[in-house]
Design an enzyme around this catalytic site. Sequence first.
Site, PDB file in Angstrom:
ATOM      1  N   ASP A 261       0.858  -1.183   0.000  1.00 40.26           N
ATOM      2  CA  ASP A 261       0.000   0.000   0.000  1.00 40.26           C
ATOM      3  C   ASP A 261       0.895   1.234   0.000  1.00 40.26           C
ATOM      4  OD1 ASP A 261      -2.149  -1.603   0.079  1.00 40.26           O
ATOM      5  OD2 ASP A 261      -2.809  -1.096   2.101  1.00 40.26           O
ATOM      6  N   ASP A 380     -13.980  -6.241  -4.611  1.00 38.28           N
ATOM      7  CA  ASP A 380     -14.053  -6.460  -3.165  1.00 38.28           C
ATOM      8  C   ASP A 380     -15.425  -7.027  -2.857  1.00 38.28           C
ATOM      9  OD1 ASP A 380     -11.566  -5.305  -3.046  1.00 38.28           O
ATOM     10  OD2 ASP A 380     -12.289  -3.335  -2.408  1.00 38.28           O
TER      11      ASP A 380
END
Lengths: 502, 200
Positions: A261, A380
């Site tokens: 990330d 997701d």
Amino acid sequence: MSETSRAVTARAFDVVPSIDILGGEVVRLFRGSYDHVTRYGSADEVVASWNAPAGTRIHVVDLEGARDGTFALTDLVARLARRYRLQVGGGIRCSDDVERAVAAGASRVVTGTMAVRDPLELRRAIERVGASRVVVALDLLEGEIRVAGWRSTHRADLDAVLLDLEAAGVEEILVTDVGRDGAMTGPAFDLYRDLGSRTSMRILASGGLARLDDVTMLARGGSACGVIVGRALQDRVFSFLEAIQAAARRPLPARVIPCLDVRGGRVVKGVRFQSIRDAGDVVECARRYEAEGADEIVLLDISATAEEREASRETVRRVADQLFVPLTVGGGVRSVDDFRRLLRAGADRVAMNSAAVEDPSLVERCAGEFGVQAVVVACDARRVSGGWEVMTRAGSATTGLDAVAWSRRAAELGAGEILLTSIDRDGTQTGFDCALTRAVTGETGIGVIASGGAGRFEHFHEAIESGGASAVLAASLFHDGIMSIGALKEYLDKSGVAVRSC
Amino acid sequence: MRTTLIDSPFSNLDSIARALRHVGAELEVSADPSVLAAARRIVLPGVGSFAAAIKWLEGSGVAAALRDAVASGASLLGVCLGHQLLFEESDEMGEWKGLGFCSGRIEKFGSGVRVPKIGWNRVELTDDPLFDGIPRGASFYFVHSYRAVVVDRAQQIATAEYGGVFNAAVRNGRVTGVQFHPEKSSTAGLRLLRNYCGGA
């Protein structure tokens, strides 16, 4: 003798084409009703149309025999047995029937009701024709044994029945998940794996086969020794030859992918490499992961401002300069231009998430412009009753979209791969949601990167073997030094999963 | 010796350029036919559709320049689509003539395998000098839906398996091609590029 030695030595996965015979014709009964019959032509014609090599094992079900309680296919069996190895079932009620079918030319005889209800008669049959010629059919519905045409439940503990069959000398069982038979919803992978761990008898899988991938998955899974293919052949979903090829297909090595990330050019969560002075430096982390054996790196840009996003693109550039495995970049991609900028910066592939859900044509336009291989759609998903729902905006927004349906649509629009994250499992280290992964791999036909929930070596193995994932992704597990990529790949290799060796 | 990378709009030019520089190549990037005709060591990159790429190669004069260069003894390495362009023809979206340096045609993978194929594939290498120092069972990174069906088996210097054995690398004299992406194949891929660039 030759039959026995072949059964022992042949380890290859067996694709067993199947025909149901009624009045000399190949038919299919609609929900077991003799009043609703679909006809496919004569048995000889149908079998010839498969172009199966001599010696192929063929499953023949005598529907008249099943109805009338007497085996009636003597002539047909004798004729087909000249060229093929026949496995015959339907109307086999006693050891006399077993012997008659063998006398007619059957290599194997399938018996269900008799074997479960009358163990003594089963033993008698095995004594008369040999264990290698008797296959016991178990029809299961939600873990319970069904007999007499699925109408009644045989009240016996499954484990006890398995033990009885083993004790009688049975070598192979034909397992049908009744809930899936003819439904083409995909085989009962979990059931076969579960049974495989409970018995040493070979398991021939039956029911639910919907696509070639299912054959590959069963062959790869190792629990089943073969699969019965009926409706898919008759309805020309695929050919016998294609099924054989699918069974023999060696998978590409599964990829292991660390995900970093990044915000404004820095790794957000610390990466604990002892040898790296500045653990936040993305380039150093990516290089280190490549050296450890990472097959690809995913950079997820979680920038909140335009300045941060520009800094992140600069980071992509610096990583691409030093990284010689594929680089996939996602986060904040809202247009074809955003996509192009990341490719120009050095990304090999770009992942889109919320923007693709809001405007699916974006997937199509990017695939048209840059090729499907460059397009990754990140999905997701959150478990809801009856399935999974797509979530956007970093898992904060509901969409009402079914995750499997959306993935299929994304694949049709030009996604080359799906990056599939289970929101429920993410960060829990309790294992990937393999049912979700499997549902999407089964429906889309494109590769799936499984993400969310990895905690132990076994989890990765499950996602690949049961879930059918092409790649497995994790973040903190690697960053926190809980697991090294090298050790994970070594584990996967030892447990039979093909991985790239470095 | 300088390595000339063809500045093709149908390629991942930057990735290949980075890898070539990384292995120490003295790199020249050009699409100028006169430069290419005189080049001695050439890399033809390529990503995307065969039709678009061959139209550009023929239309820009680059194809003619490559034929001149190869005829006068230059070496050429095609990568991915660049590899496919070396062959005689392709049936990707119609029928297209390729550069014709190697005998064979480009065909789509048969049904029953996932395309595009994206991932690492173990490659069976021969003793070709392109593979010096690379372990025999090395894996390389592939992204493709089409593959070359090679006519002359002697030209096939590496194979891989994906729903059957397919051609992974080809050589006809000084013309070579690799279906995989050496620039994305970590250590093994970089070694191959270093070998091509004369151990630079």
